[in-house]
Design a protein around this motif. Structure first.
Motif, short mmCIF file in Angstrom:
data_model
loop_
_atom_site.label_atom_id
_atom_site.label_comp_id
_atom_site.label_asym_id
_atom_site.label_seq_id
_atom_site.Cartn_x
_atom_site.Cartn_y
_atom_site.Cartn_z
N PRO A 18 -51.03 78.23 65.73
CA PRO A 18 -50.58 79.72 65.40
C PRO A 18 -50.62 80.15 64.03
N GLN A 19 -51.09 80.99 64.31
CA GLN A 19 -51.34 81.87 62.87
C GLN A 19 -50.82 83.32 62.16
N PHE A 20 -49.91 83.54 61.78
CA PHE A 20 -50.20 84.75 61.31
C PHE A 20 -51.75 85.84 59.91
N MET A 21 -51.92 86.74 59.90
CA MET A 21 -52.52 87.33 58.85
C MET A 21 -51.81 88.76 58.60
N PRO A 22 -51.70 88.56 57.48
CA PRO A 22 -51.59 90.04 56.46
C PRO A 22 -52.21 90.69 56.34
N LYS A 76 -50.98 94.91 50.20
CA LYS A 76 -49.99 95.77 49.24
C LYS A 76 -49.21 95.16 48.72
N ALA A 77 -48.93 94.41 47.39
CA ALA A 77 -47.91 94.11 46.06
C ALA A 77 -48.37 93.26 46.50
N VAL A 78 -49.17 92.43 46.79
CA VAL A 78 -49.02 91.28 47.11
C VAL A 78 -50.49 90.05 46.36
N HIS A 79 -50.73 89.60 44.91
CA HIS A 79 -51.77 88.99 44.92
C HIS A 79 -52.24 87.62 45.92
N PRO A 80 -53.48 87.84 45.67
CA PRO A 80 -53.61 86.58 46.34
C PRO A 80 -53.94 84.79 46.17
N GLU A 81 -53.29 84.86 45.04
CA GLU A 81 -52.66 83.67 44.30
C GLU A 81 -51.26 83.55 45.49
N GLU A 82 -50.55 84.58 45.39
CA GLU A 82 -49.31 84.60 45.94
C GLU A 82 -48.82 84.07 47.15
N LEU A 83 -50.22 84.27 48.24
CA LEU A 83 -50.53 84.93 49.23
C LEU A 83 -51.43 83.26 49.73
N LYS A 84 -51.55 82.64 48.87
CA LYS A 84 -51.93 81.10 49.41
C LYS A 84 -50.77 80.47 49.28
N LYS A 85 -50.07 80.51 48.36
CA LYS A 85 -48.59 79.71 47.91
C LYS A 85 -47.65 80.30 49.18
N ILE A 86 -47.67 80.90 50.41
CA ILE A 86 -46.81 81.14 50.48
C ILE A 86 -47.32 80.70 52.41
N GLY A 87 -48.50 80.71 52.25
CA GLY A 87 -49.06 79.89 53.47
C GLY A 87 -49.59 80.91 54.44
N ALA A 88 -50.47 82.06 53.80
CA ALA A 88 -51.76 82.45 54.87
C ALA A 88 -53.01 82.04 54.41
N GLU A 89 -53.50 81.11 55.12
CA GLU A 89 -54.70 81.29 55.56
C GLU A 89 -55.85 81.95 56.11
N ILE A 90 -55.16 83.33 56.09
CA ILE A 90 -56.55 84.29 56.83
C ILE A 90 -56.02 86.00 56.43
N VAL A 91 -56.63 86.61 55.96
CA VAL A 91 -55.81 88.46 55.88
C VAL A 91 -56.69 89.06 57.34
N LEU A 92 -55.96 90.55 56.99
CA LEU A 92 -56.98 90.91 57.66
C LEU A 92 -57.52 92.34 56.57
N ALA A 93 -58.62 92.29 56.74
CA ALA A 93 -58.87 94.18 56.18
C ALA A 93 -59.76 95.13 57.05
N ASN A 94 -59.07 96.24 56.66
CA ASN A 94 -59.29 97.73 58.18
C ASN A 94 -60.56 97.98 57.71
N THR A 95 -61.92 97.80 58.75
CA THR A 95 -62.73 99.02 58.45
C THR A 95 -63.15 100.05 58.10
N TYR A 96 -62.56 100.93 58.87
CA TYR A 96 -61.70 102.17 58.47
C TYR A 96 -62.23 102.87 56.80
N HIS A 97 -60.96 101.75 56.60
CA HIS A 97 -60.51 102.54 55.50
C HIS A 97 -61.73 102.29 54.24
N LEU A 98 -62.00 101.00 54.53
CA LEU A 98 -63.46 100.47 53.56
C LEU A 98 -64.47 101.32 53.62
#
Ligand SMILES: [Zn+2]
Length: 381
Positions: free
Chosen positions: A30-34, A42-64
């Motif tokens: 199982p995995q959680f996507m920030p 918001k407020a978190v650097h990609p390097e920090e995300l990696k450090k705390i265990g993120a493996e995948i992130v989600l981005a929103n099509t509508y906003h982008l």
């Protein structure tokens, strides 16, 4: 290029560990996507995300799509390069936002007089930007086109997620439309290095969920999503529908429960056999000065031999103003441990960016730590 493989099944529940392979790396489930709505968690650097265990992130099509525009992102080397995140990315289809945000804009009175509710037809959705009230249209073809420009590894089918107060007839109509759109999404898709994941809809009605599942499994995807389960229903309903979907979707594919973010809900759904989660909650709560911390009595987290309590604390409360205690004794995020609750209280009160950063990282790590524990547990049994 894409596959899902089960590594270990729990003997005590339907929980399992597995691997989803993508062109930008493996996602261990199982995995959680920030959630990185506009291309940033918001407020978190990609390097920090990696450090705390993120493996995948989600981005929103509508906003982008609205800002900075999918064509701009494409020109700048697509999302991985644009965000400087070189691990897997998932984009949603925009389907949920074209309804909810058009309406929110209306409620908030953004560009008053110009914003009208979204208009839906079988071709797609005409909506008004929550930013400036400008008129736009997204249908299945447009959504896939935008998601191809953005370039995420996993892209989502354009669906119609009806609101919680819809009656069965309305939910059924939305489901038929979603089914029809799914075929159009697959037809519109040209990129071979992206996986298009179908979404199960059908609200709280088991027979409609069952119809939806029979339709989407024809596409033989390694990943199926379950939508419309966390849009205001009671926890009981969320659990009931999630369990039904997990029991009826193919075992050999990964299941993504969209929008589920409370720790106890993630744990429950993992025990039903869900594999992937996303939610804005950990970072949104942080921006409001709220943290998840372990405690003696509170919300219970129970799975197999994992059992502990946590609570949601509002650091703005006066009772923390002189507390020299750390935020959470057992947290290993390394970003929170050397600060007192009193200091965090002070940062929250002062609206200091550092407070938001510390709490965002801490809340995300709270989830990752929980998921790591669960994985170890599943492997043990
Ligand atoms: Zn922490």
């Amino acid at each position: 290029m894409f596959s899902y493989r089960i590594l270990k099944k729990s003997k005590k529940s339907s929980a399992r560990t597995g691997m989803i392979k993508t062109p930008h790396g493996t996602i261990n489930t199982p995995q959680f996507m920030p959630v990185g709505t506009v291309g940033a968690v918001k407020a978190v650097h990609p390097e920090e995300l990696k450090k705390i265990g993120a493996e995948i992130v989600l981005a929103n099509t509508y906003h982008l799509y609205l800002r900075p525009g999918d064509r701009t992102v494409k020109k700048l080397g697509k999302l991985h390069k644009f965000m400087n995140w070189h691990q897997p990315i998932l984009t949603d289809s925009g389907g949920y936002q074209v309804f909810s945000l058009s309406y929110n804009g209306l409620k908030r009175g953004v560009a008053q007089g110009e914003i009208k509710p979204a208009k839906i037809t079988n071709r797609g959705v005409e909506f008004f930007s929550h930013l400036d009230g400008s008129k736009h249209f997204i249908g299945p073809r447009e959504s896939i086109n935008i998601q191809e420009n953005l370039g995420a590894d996993i892209i989502m089918a354009f669906d119609h997620c009806p609101s919680t107060d819809s009656n069965k007839q309305e939910v059924e109509r939305a489901l038929n439309r979603t089914n029809q759109w799914l075929g159009q999404c697959f037809k519109a898709k040209t990129a071979r290095n992206q996986l298009l994941a179908p979404i199960c809809q059908g609200g709280i009605f088991q027979d409609l969920r069952s119809q939806s599942i029979s339709h989407i499994i024809k596409y033989k995807s390694p990943v199926y999503a379950i939508g419309g389960v966390s849009v205001g229903e009671s926890k009981e309903k969320i659990y009931q529908i999630s369990k039904f979907c997990a029991d009826n979707l193919p075992q050999e594919s990964a299941r993504y429960a969209m929008g589920i973010g409370y720790p106890e809900d993630i744990v429950k759904l993992i025990s039903f056999g869900m594999d992937l989660f996303d939610c804005v909650l950990p970072t949104r709560l942080a921006r409001h000065g709220v943290a998840w911390v372990r405690c003696e009595k509170g919300r219970g987290i129970e799975l197999e031999d994992i059992s502990y309590n946590y609570e949601q604390i509002d650091l703005a409360k006066r009772k923390y103003s002189s507390s020299s205690e750390p935020l959470d004794d057992e947290c290993d995020c390394n970003f929170c441990r050397n600060f007192s609750k009193a200091y965090l209280h002070h940062l929250v009160r002062e609206k200091e960016i550092l407070g938001i950063r510390i709490l965002s990282i801490h809340n995300l790590r709270f989830i990752f730590q929980l998921i790591e524990k669960i994985k170890k547990n599943i492997e043990k049994f």
